[in-house]
Scaffold this motif. Structure first.
Motif, PDB file in Angstrom:
ATOM      1  N   GLU A 115      39.252  44.911  36.579  1.00  0.00           N
ATOM      2  CA  GLU A 115      38.475  45.895  35.824  1.00  0.00           C
ATOM      3  C   GLU A 115      37.172  46.243  36.540  1.00  0.00           C
ATOM      4  OE1 GLU A 115      39.776  43.169  34.653  1.00  0.00           O
ATOM      5  OE2 GLU A 115      41.226  43.807  33.108  1.00  0.00           O
ATOM      6  N   ASN A 116      36.549  45.234  37.150  1.00  0.00           N
ATOM      7  CA  ASN A 116      35.314  45.488  37.891  1.00  0.00           C
ATOM      8  C   ASN A 116      35.558  46.418  39.078  1.00  0.00           C
ATOM      9  OD1 ASN A 116      34.021  43.703  36.135  1.00  0.00           O
ATOM     10  ND2 ASN A 116      34.296  41.955  37.485  1.00  0.00           N
TER      11      ASN A 116
ATOM     12  N   ALA B 162      37.964  48.557  39.378  1.00  0.00           N
ATOM     13  CA  ALA B 162      38.299  49.894  38.892  1.00  0.00           C
ATOM     14  C   ALA B 162      37.039  50.679  38.546  1.00  0.00           C
ATOM     15  CB  ALA B 162      39.231  49.791  37.678  1.00  0.00           C
ATOM     16  N   GLU B 163      36.083  50.030  37.899  1.00  0.00           N
ATOM     17  CA  GLU B 163      34.846  50.721  37.528  1.00  0.00           C
ATOM     18  C   GLU B 163      34.031  51.092  38.760  1.00  0.00           C
ATOM     19  OE1 GLU B 163      30.919  50.126  34.655  1.00  0.00           O
ATOM     20  OE2 GLU B 163      32.204  48.413  35.132  1.00  0.00           O
TER      21      GLU B 163
ATOM     22  N   ASP C  36      27.093  44.080  38.538  1.00  0.00           N
ATOM     23  CA  ASP C  36      27.526  45.452  38.804  1.00  0.00           C
ATOM     24  C   ASP C  36      26.569  46.138  39.777  1.00  0.00           C
ATOM     25  OD1 ASP C  36      29.650  46.145  36.355  1.00  0.00           O
ATOM     26  OD2 ASP C  36      28.134  44.669  35.818  1.00  0.00           O
TER      27      ASP C  36
ATOM     28  N   GLU D 242      38.089  39.070  35.493  1.00  0.00           N
ATOM     29  CA  GLU D 242      37.881  40.498  35.223  1.00  0.00           C
ATOM     30  C   GLU D 242      37.718  41.311  36.505  1.00  0.00           C
ATOM     31  OE1 GLU D 242      35.726  38.141  34.288  1.00  0.00           O
ATOM     32  OE2 GLU D 242      36.301  37.751  32.188  1.00  0.00           O
TER      33      GLU D 242
END
Length: 267
Positions: free
Chosen positions: A59-60, A62-63, A230, A56
């Motif tokens: 996606e990580n 991108a966030e 995160d 992932e």
């Protein structure tokens, strides 16, 4: 002058690399040698996997990248506003002792009050979630260290150069433009270097208290929802970028001052 310039750039680049290595070593030591639970504490390897090698990771990235862009935008607003106000005030104080006597006590009073305690008042006046609140909070963090540094630089102008401009009919503004400001370039760059992490701190504070956006707004949510990967990735990315920006200003400073013959240590 090409050789001194490249030597200055190389020295600043080496300092940037050395700083990065030290930060990574301290990070690893804090995570692995202090007994903090690995469920909470994430080291460089875990963050690297989170952003690069995990399935992932895209996606990580991108966030985190979206949050980082917002924080950098907020930081730029505070940096530009704070540096411009500091420069204008420093020039005004240098030109008029009356202005300095009237404004400086107010500035010192504002500086003595913790920003967290007056931030709610600033947000109440400027509006929650507005660009104005970000600009005011960020500029306050940047303003005072930059003002002190620029004032110091303007006060160190060569008296012989000032007298020369006066002899040729130049007024105080001409002296300021031709002597004081060019001679204060080292202090201006020093103010800019100090203001880079200050602007990021101000942006994070404004996002936390006012906008709820960017990394500053999301860190609390990451912690509350136990999204520690995160959280650590956000802190690592913003710290790394702040270090890079700080050293980029230093590279630019060394190159410009070497080009102008104002750095004797790199000749």
């Amino acid at each position: 002058m090409r050789h001194p310039i490249w030597r200055a750039v190389g020295r600043a680049s080496f300092n940037a690399l050395l700083t990065l290595v030290i930060v990574l070593a301290l990070w690893w030591a804090v995570v692995n040698l202090t007994g903090v639970s690995p469920y909470v504490a994430k080291g460089p390897a875990e963050v690297w996997a989170f952003l690069v090698t995990d399935p992932e990771a895209a996606e990580n990235r991108a966030e985190i990248g979206s949050l980082l862009r917002q924080t950098m935008q907020d930081s730029a607003i505070g940096f530009v506003a704070g540096m411009l106000i500091a420069l204008v005030l420093a020039v005004a104080f240098s030109l008029s002792s009356t202005i300095e006597a009237g404004v400086m006590p107010l500035a010192l009073l504002l500086r003595s009050i913790p920003l967290v305690s007056i931030a709610p008042v600033i947000i109440l006046i400027t509006g929650r979630g507005t660009t104005a609140s970000v600009a005011v909070i960020g500029s306050i963090v940047v303003l005072f260290p930059a003002l002190a540094s620029i004032l110091f630089g303007l006060s160190r102008a060569s008296q012989q150069s000032l007298d020369l401009v006066h002899v040729y009919g130049g007024g105080r503004m001409t002296q300021m433009r031709k002597v004081n400001i060019p001679g204060a370039l080292p202090s201006l760059f020093a103010a800019a270097r100090v203001s880079v992490p200050g602007a990021v701190t101000g942006a994070l504070l404004a996002e936390w208290l006012s906008t709820g956006q960017g990394i500053g707004g999301m860190i609390v949510r990451f912690s509350a929802s136990a999204r520690f990967e995160d959280l650590w990735a956000s802190v690592a990315v913003i710290t790394l970028l702040t270090l890079l920006l700080y050293n980029l200003v230093q590279v630019l400073e060394n190159a410009v001052l070497a080009r102008m013959g104002m750095v004797t240590t790199v000749s």
